[in-house]
Design an enzyme around this catalytic site. Structure first.
Site, PDB file in Angstrom:
ATOM      1  CB  SER A 292     -15.445   7.825  31.168  1.00 48.37           C
ATOM      2  OG  SER A 292     -15.377   8.346  32.595  1.00 48.37           O
ATOM      3  CG  ASP A 303     -21.121  -7.238  34.011  1.00 52.19           C
ATOM      4  OD1 ASP A 303     -20.732  -7.581  32.505  1.00 52.19           O
ATOM      5  OD2 ASP A 303     -20.134  -6.719  34.626  1.00 52.19           O
ATOM      6  CE  LYS A 317     -10.959   9.174  32.066  1.00 49.58           C
ATOM      7  NZ  LYS A 317     -11.468   8.881  33.252  1.00 49.58           N
TER       8      LYS A 317
END
Length: 383
Positions: A292, A303, A317
């Site tokens: 999460s 990224d 999640k």
């Protein structure tokens, strides 16, 4: 006589019209509010019959709690749940950083109740409970078919009492673990300078209401101690408050998106970093217990190229839950959106693969994942 009969007929027709109009208005209103007027009538009729015809007078509070529980359960989403008074109090305590129980965070994956992570220094961790353990039974009751919050509620309890768990590891081997419940206080952030280096180390155990403030304080302390690079340890971090993870990422990721949240209508909201330049080389540690909010930070770092990830595949999640307060100190935790990493990845159910996969042996005598991250940063410093 004719006039009197005509008047009576007029009154009767007027009353019937009024009833039809009233019922039509009620039916139309129910259709607009619920989307299914006949379904709503069915529910109300059932409620009336239960309250009036059941062999014993039912408890109205239990009826309404049960109806709300069933309503949310029908969504078939393990992270959406109706919260009765005790559950609503418990979830508030967790975000504030304290609660009773054994100190393990539980999730649902592939129809199994899985330990996302045991929290550091808690009875669960000391008893040897590990991320990835499947909870088969709690105090002799099989968990199959239960709701996630029901399993969590059975594990929690009065401080000093014992709970017995039957756990299965990733190979299917079962074992019995008995844990004495404690008063769980979560220390969200800890850190130090790694010995013989200029590498700072910050460990985040969970993202609660205090995390970003504690992180900023520790980060500045390490800077004053001469930090030149940073290891961020998100292993066994089950997540928590999304906003807190964003505020931590804003210290680490250069200008641009951190996470995008998209709701059912396709509306997109993007949290941004405004950091002009990354200050220090960064290595992030993740594992199967990273979930999460911790995956938001890890995904943004990966990224954006702000750093390199070490460890094992994360939990996966990628949905956002909103907690709504309901009357009588109850609540509703509802999945309201999904989140995406800066490159547009949804990691829900899949997780994040580290840039360098480093397995931690079961009986390891040294932390090979931390060692790999440290070596990476030392090599960068030597270049």
């Amino acid at each position: 006589m004719f006039k009197k009969r005509f008047s009576m007929m007029t009154v009767l027709i007027a009353c019937l019209c009024a009833i039809v109009v009233t019922l039509g208005t009620v039916f139309y209103s129910m259709e607009r509010i619920t989307g299914d007027a006949l379904g709503s009538l069915k529910f109300l009729k059932t409620l009336v019959l239960v309250r009036e015809k059941f062999v014993e007078p039912p408890n109205d509070e239990k009826l309404f709690d049960g109806a709300a529980t069933g309503l949310v359960k029908a969504l078939d989403d393990p992270y959406s749940v109706y919260l009765d008074q005790q559950s609503f109090k418990d979830i508030s305590n967790v975000t504030e950083g304290f609660f009773g129980g054994i100190g393990v965070v539980v999730g649902k994956k592939d129809n199994n109740f899985v330990v996302v992570a045991p929290l550091e220094g808690t009875p669960g961790e000391k008893a040897g409970i590990k991320a990835g353990d499947k909870i088969v039974q709690v105090d002799g009751k099989k968990t199959a078919g239960m709701q996630l919050e029901d399993v969590v509620a059975m594990i929690r309890g009065v401080q000093g009492t014992e709970v017995e768990l039957i756990l299965a590891d990733n190979k299917g081997y079962e074992r019995t673990v008995r844990v004495v419940r404690g008063d769980i206080k979560i220390n969200s952030v800890a850190g130090e300078m790694l010995a013989g280096s200029k590498i700072g180390y910050i460990r985040i155990a969970i993202f609660n209401e205090n995390t970003s403030g504690e992180f900023t304080k520790k980060y500045q302390e390490l800077e004053q101690m001469g930090m030149q690079s940073l290891v961020l340890d998100l292993r066994q971090n089950p997540g928590g408050i999304l906003g807190e993870s964003v505020r931590v990422a804003q210290h680490l990721v250069s200008k641009g998106p951190i996470v995008s949240v998209i709701d059912r209508e396709g509306r997109k909201y993007t949290e941004e970093s405004y950091l002009e330049k990354i200050k220090y080389p960064l290595a992030v540690l993740v594992d199967h217990g990273s979930a999460s909010a911790s995956e938001i930070v890890a995904g943004a770092v990966q990224d954006s190229g702000a750093g390199k990830l070490f460890g094992t595949q994360t939990f996966g999640k990628g949905s956002v839950q909103t907690v709504y307060r309901l009357p009588q100190n109850t609540g509703l935790k509802l999945t309201t959106a999904k989140y995406y990493t800066p490159s547009g990845r949804s990691i829900n159910g899949t997780g994040i693969t580290p840039d360098e996969v480093v397995e931690l042996p079961e009986h390891a005598t040294k932390d090979v994942q931390l060692e790999a991250a440290e070596n990476y940063l030392r090599n960068l410093a030597d270049q």
